[in-house]
Design a protein around this motif. Structure first.
Motif, mmCIF file in Angstrom:
data_model
loop_
_atom_site.group_PDB
_atom_site.id
_atom_site.type_symbol
_atom_site.label_atom_id
_atom_site.label_comp_id
_atom_site.label_asym_id
_atom_site.label_seq_id
_atom_site.Cartn_x
_atom_site.Cartn_y
_atom_site.Cartn_z
ATOM 1 N N TYR A 251 1.576 -1.107 0.490
ATOM 2 C CA TYR A 251 0.054 0.180 -0.519
ATOM 3 C C TYR A 251 0.497 1.008 -0.104
ATOM 4 O O TYR A 251 0.095 2.592 -0.452
ATOM 5 C CB TYR A 251 -1.112 -0.060 0.796
ATOM 6 C CG TYR A 251 -2.102 -0.947 0.999
ATOM 7 C CD1 TYR A 251 -2.621 -1.218 0.142
ATOM 8 C CD2 TYR A 251 -2.263 -2.551 1.376
ATOM 9 C CE1 TYR A 251 -4.255 -2.399 -0.232
ATOM 10 C CE2 TYR A 251 -2.733 -3.090 1.492
ATOM 11 C CZ TYR A 251 -3.615 -3.207 0.524
ATOM 12 O OH TYR A 251 -5.214 -4.020 0.800
ATOM 13 N N ARG B 242 9.358 4.340 3.623
ATOM 14 C CA ARG B 242 9.011 4.582 4.773
ATOM 15 C C ARG B 242 9.432 6.119 5.828
ATOM 16 O O ARG B 242 9.139 5.765 6.794
ATOM 17 C CB ARG B 242 10.253 3.735 5.574
ATOM 18 C CG ARG B 242 10.699 2.886 5.212
ATOM 19 C CD ARG B 242 9.706 1.196 5.657
ATOM 20 N NE ARG B 242 9.524 0.027 5.080
ATOM 21 C CZ ARG B 242 8.656 -0.770 5.218
ATOM 22 N NH1 ARG B 242 7.157 -0.305 5.818
ATOM 23 N NH2 ARG B 242 8.918 -1.866 4.033
ATOM 24 N N ALA C 10 -5.268 3.466 0.336
ATOM 25 C CA ALA C 10 -5.437 1.996 1.363
ATOM 26 C C ALA C 10 -6.921 1.523 1.441
ATOM 27 O O ALA C 10 -7.718 0.493 1.677
ATOM 28 C CB ALA C 10 -4.769 1.812 2.822
ATOM 29 N N ILE D 54 -5.534 -9.477 7.514
ATOM 30 C CA ILE D 54 -4.789 -10.650 6.645
ATOM 31 C C ILE D 54 -5.773 -11.640 7.243
ATOM 32 O O ILE D 54 -5.808 -12.762 6.434
ATOM 33 C CB ILE D 54 -3.318 -11.090 6.466
ATOM 34 C CG1 ILE D 54 -2.378 -9.430 6.452
ATOM 35 C CG2 ILE D 54 -2.754 -11.893 6.631
ATOM 36 C CD1 ILE D 54 -2.790 -8.897 5.210
ATOM 37 N N ARG E 17 8.139 4.996 16.501
ATOM 38 C CA ARG E 17 8.090 5.369 15.776
ATOM 39 C C ARG E 17 9.394 6.208 14.776
ATOM 40 O O ARG E 17 10.183 6.876 14.284
ATOM 41 C CB ARG E 17 7.341 5.729 14.506
ATOM 42 C CG ARG E 17 7.348 6.025 13.113
ATOM 43 C CD ARG E 17 5.755 6.062 12.521
ATOM 44 N NE ARG E 17 5.658 4.408 11.804
ATOM 45 C CZ ARG E 17 5.212 3.666 10.510
ATOM 46 N NH1 ARG E 17 5.216 4.911 9.611
ATOM 47 N NH2 ARG E 17 5.340 2.279 10.500
HETATM 48 O O1 DC Z 1 2.009 -1.502 8.299
HETATM 49 P P1 DC Z 1 1.860 0.052 7.490
HETATM 50 O O2 DC Z 1 1.504 1.506 8.311
HETATM 51 O O3 DC Z 1 3.060 -0.484 6.758
HETATM 52 O O4 DC Z 1 0.504 -0.190 6.770
HETATM 53 C C1 DC Z 1 0.643 1.055 5.632
HETATM 54 C C2 DC Z 1 -0.486 1.043 5.433
HETATM 55 O O5 DC Z 1 -1.400 0.329 4.665
HETATM 56 C C3 DC Z 1 -1.910 1.919 6.570
HETATM 57 O O6 DC Z 1 -2.443 3.040 6.572
HETATM 58 C C4 DC Z 1 -2.971 0.204 6.820
HETATM 59 C C5 DC Z 1 -2.086 0.188 5.230
HETATM 60 N N1 DC Z 1 -2.631 -1.314 5.184
HETATM 61 C C6 DC Z 1 -4.122 -1.976 4.891
HETATM 62 O O7 DC Z 1 -4.332 -1.019 5.062
HETATM 63 N N2 DC Z 1 -3.902 -3.700 4.976
HETATM 64 C C7 DC Z 1 -2.836 -4.205 4.925
HETATM 65 N N3 DC Z 1 -3.038 -5.548 4.789
HETATM 66 C C8 DC Z 1 -1.354 -3.815 5.034
HETATM 67 C C9 DC Z 1 -1.565 -2.394 5.796
#
Ligand code: DC
Length: 230
Positions: free
Chosen positions: A38, A95, A107, A136, A161
């Motif tokens: 994403y 990042r 997302a 997931i 962070r």
């Molecule tokens: O885990 P992360 O902070 O790198 O994720 C970045 C963004 O992507 C966060 O705003 C949530 C989204 N995301 C999502 O909606 N679904 C996922 N499976 C993984 C991340």
């Protein structure tokens, strides 16, 4: 030994990817960071001015999805996969705080999620995979043999962070990061499609006060238990 599917979901910045990567190395599984996907779409949208002044040109992004090829290549130095966009390594660029600040609305788009979920399910076809993200255990691999839902307080996640970005030499403000964490929690849990939620059969891991080692032991026990029961 049987190879199972492991789904790790949870809030942003609670160390999901570090724990997933370490577990993958320990048990010889492939690790996939779905958030990186994403983030990569977001980077593409920023680079190509599809996001301007916070506004997303959804029609253009929809048309350009076919031009966004995301892949991972294991980096032995980092002990985890690096993310590539159309063959170029973008691991560091995805990042930055700029990408973090724009990723949640990207997302939340249905056509983006559909495409990412399709690619993620293809990656997991053979089992032997650990994927971390938000949906997931609920959407990408609803039949995963082991589902973990990770959580920690917003303040602790913001501090982590902050430390991460500062270590990379990025200038950052703690209050801004805390705002970003809380804002992302809100968007991630309130979006219409695949909001972040704990799957009914997930194990909850609150790591606010766990050391890396304690967490590792917890994960190994959960994995052994899942293997035993599958
Ligand atoms: O885990 P992360 O902070 O790198 O994720 C970045 C963004 O992507 C966060 O705003 C949530 C989204 N995301 C999502 O909606 N679904 C996922 N499976 C993984 C991340």
């Amino acid at each position: 030994m049987k190879k199972i599917t492991i789904a790790i979901d949870g809030y942003s910045s609670c160390g999901k990817s570090t724990m997933a990567k370490d577990l993958a190395r320990e048990i010889g599984y492939v690790y996939v960071d779905s958030g990186a996907m994403y983030r990569t779409v977001t980077l593409y949208a920023l680079d190509n001015h599809i996001i301007q002044d916070g506004h997303i040109d959804e029609e253009r992004l929809k048309q350009e999805m076919k031009n966004i090829e995301i892949s991972f290549q294991f980096n032995p130095e980092r002990g985890r996969p690096d993310t590539y966009l159309n063959g170029t390594r973008v691991e560091d660029r995805i990042r930055t705080l700029e990408v973090s600040n724009h990723v949640s609305p990207i997302a939340a788009l249905g056509f983006v999620r559909e495409e990412m979920v399709r690619q993620q399910q293809r990656m997991g076809q053979q089992g032997g995979i650990i994927m971390d993200g938000r949906d997931i255990g609920t959407t990408v691999f609803p039949n995963a043999e082991l589902k973990i839902f990770v959580t920690a307080s917003a303040e602790i996640r913001a501090q982590r962070r902050f430390d991460e970005l500062t270590a990379k030499g990025e200038q950052c403000d703690m209050q801004e990061i805390l705002r970003n964490v809380e804002e992302r929690d809100y968007i991630d849990t309130h979006r219409d499609i695949s909001p972040l939620r704990q799957a009914d059969d997930a194990l909850v891991l609150d790591n606010s006060h766990l050391t890396i080692e304690e967490q590792k032991q917890w994960l190994i026990r959960a994995y052994e238990h899942a293997i035993h029961n599958s």
